[in-house]
Write a protein that holds these residues in place. Structure first.
Motif, PDB file in Angstrom:
ATOM      1  N   UNK A 186       0.825  -1.198   0.000  1.00 38.21           N
ATOM      2  CA  UNK A 186       0.000   0.000   0.000  1.00 38.21           C
ATOM      3  C   UNK A 186       0.868   1.259   0.000  1.00 38.21           C
ATOM      4  N   UNK A 187       1.982   1.194   0.786  1.00 38.09           N
ATOM      5  CA  UNK A 187       2.882   2.355   0.850  1.00 38.09           C
ATOM      6  C   UNK A 187       3.540   2.600  -0.512  1.00 38.09           C
ATOM      7  N   UNK A 188       3.953   1.537  -1.186  1.00 40.59           N
ATOM      8  CA  UNK A 188       4.575   1.686  -2.513  1.00 40.59           C
ATOM      9  C   UNK A 188       3.603   2.307  -3.505  1.00 40.59           C
ATOM     10  N   UNK A 189       2.380   1.879  -3.438  1.00 42.21           N
ATOM     11  CA  UNK A 189       1.387   2.443  -4.363  1.00 42.21           C
ATOM     12  C   UNK A 189       1.190   3.929  -4.106  1.00 42.21           C
ATOM     13  N   UNK A 190       1.153   4.315  -2.793  1.00 42.09           N
ATOM     14  CA  UNK A 190       0.980   5.732  -2.470  1.00 42.09           C
ATOM     15  C   UNK A 190       2.149   6.567  -2.986  1.00 42.09           C
ATOM     16  N   UNK A 191       3.362   6.009  -2.860  1.00 43.23           N
ATOM     17  CA  UNK A 191       4.546   6.730  -3.354  1.00 43.23           C
ATOM     18  C   UNK A 191       4.466   6.911  -4.871  1.00 43.23           C
ATOM     19  N   UNK A 192       4.090   5.864  -5.600  1.00 38.86           N
ATOM     20  CA  UNK A 192       3.996   5.949  -7.064  1.00 38.86           C
ATOM     21  C   UNK A 192       2.944   6.979  -7.469  1.00 38.86           C
ATOM     22  N   UNK A 211       1.620  12.368  -9.601  1.00 40.52           N
ATOM     23  CA  UNK A 211       0.963  13.686  -9.463  1.00 40.52           C
ATOM     24  C   UNK A 211       1.974  14.797  -9.625  1.00 40.52           C
ATOM     25  N   UNK A 212       3.153  14.638  -9.005  1.00 39.48           N
ATOM     26  CA  UNK A 212       4.196  15.671  -9.124  1.00 39.48           C
ATOM     27  C   UNK A 212       4.673  15.791 -10.567  1.00 39.48           C
TER      28      UNK A 212
END
Length: 327
Positions: A6-12, A17-18
């Motif tokens: 879940x954390x990896x997906x949030x980072x991607x 977005x950036x």
């Protein structure tokens, strides 16, 4: 494992977005990297470039969908240019063909010393087998009148049967109502050719029944009030039965009705009968090589006779006789 995924997906998602934000800023303000945006650009520039590479084809596809006429217009321009080039090539080919036909027609007219008006066939009349005519684009304004002889580069086409100011109707030689005076090549024997058997066959009737028409004989027109002399008509292909008063034959005309295009109307007769000068010269027959007789076989020389034999004595006597004669 589930929490790490879940954390990896949030980072991607955050990186995407950036990256999209930086791409938007680039399109609006240019590529100058200043302030916080410059720092972000330096940090996430690699991600931005990767996302741009992925999204560029998508953007082009979207542009083609939103502006389809741009590509359709280009395709239409290319198709028009291609059609124009094809027309130009066809026109150049047609001009070359017409120039060749006109040169051949002029050559035939010069041989016979005919004054001609060139014209083009623009319409074909009723060719059902009872009326063979064509219309040409020259008429009374060009000095053409009824009964003038019409020819092309191959030979006789027909005669003028009707005239308007700028057109004329030509009755073809194969028309059933056509009767044209003819003369056999290299002779003064006269006759007439008539149509009625189709576009590729004329009927020749020889007035002098004592002469035998032969296959391969060639015909030209003889001069009269309506026809000029010396125009090639055709060649005899078949001799038919004798009717007791004249001889008849089938003739293949030189001019092909199916390919008529450029013709010449004879408006001025030659000062003298051209005779057979307009006909294509016949090929000179080549003489076969003289055959060499086979060499006679020479019998082998006899063996030397022994002394005192009859053969030896006769040979010796012949030799002494030859020697005595020479002395």
């Amino acid at each position: 494992m589930g929490r790490g995924t879940r954390r990896s997906r949030l980072v991607i998602v955050a990186l995407l977005i950036i990256a999209f934000t930086l791409i938007t800023l680039d399109y609006r303000t240019g590529r100058s990297a200043t302030g916080a945006r410059g720092v972000l650009h330096s940090i996430f520039g690699g991600v931005e470039n990767g996302v741009t590479t992925v999204t560029r084809p998508i953007g082009r596809t979207a542009s083609s969908l939103t502006h389809p006429n741009r590509y359709h217009d280009r395709a239409d321009r290319l198709a028009e240019e291609n059609a124009r080039l094809r027309r130009q090539i066809a026109d150049d080919t047609e001009i070359g063909r017409m120039s060749t036909e006109l040169a051949d027609l002029r050559l035939l007219a010069d041989k016979g010393q005919y004054t001609i008006v060139p014209a083009k066939v623009i319409a074909v009349g009723d060719v059902t087998g009872t009326d063979w005519t064509v219309t040409i684009n020259a008429g009374r304004a060009d000095g053409i009148v009824v009964d003038k002889t019409v020819l092309n580069a191959d030979g006789l086409v027909g005669t003028v049967s009707g005239v308007t100011e700028h057109t004329a109707i030509v009755r073809l030689a194969c028309d059933p109502g056509s009767h044209i005076g003819a003369r056999l090549e290299r002779t003064q024997l006269l006759g007439a050719v008539a149509g009625g058997q189709g576009p590729g066959t004329l009927t020749f009737t020889l007035y002098d029944a004592s002469y035998r028409v032969q296959k391969g004989d060639r015909l030209v027109t003889f001069g009269s009030l309506d026809y000029v002399a010396g125009v090639p008509i055709g060649m005899v292909t078949k001799v038919t039965d004798v009717d007791g008063l004249s001889r008849t034959a089938e003739v293949k005309p030189y001019a092909s009705v199916g390919t008529l295009d450029l013709v010449g109307v004879v408006v001025g007769k030659p000062p003298a009968d051209p005779g057979d000068r307009v006909l294509t010269p016949r090929p000179v027959p080549t003489e076969p090589a003289a055959s060499v007789p086979p060499t006679a076989s020479v019998p082998p020389a006899p063996l030397s006779p022994t002394a005192g034999s009859p053969v030896g004595g006769s040979l010796a006597g012949a030799a002494s006789g030859v020697g005595g004669g020479a002395g």
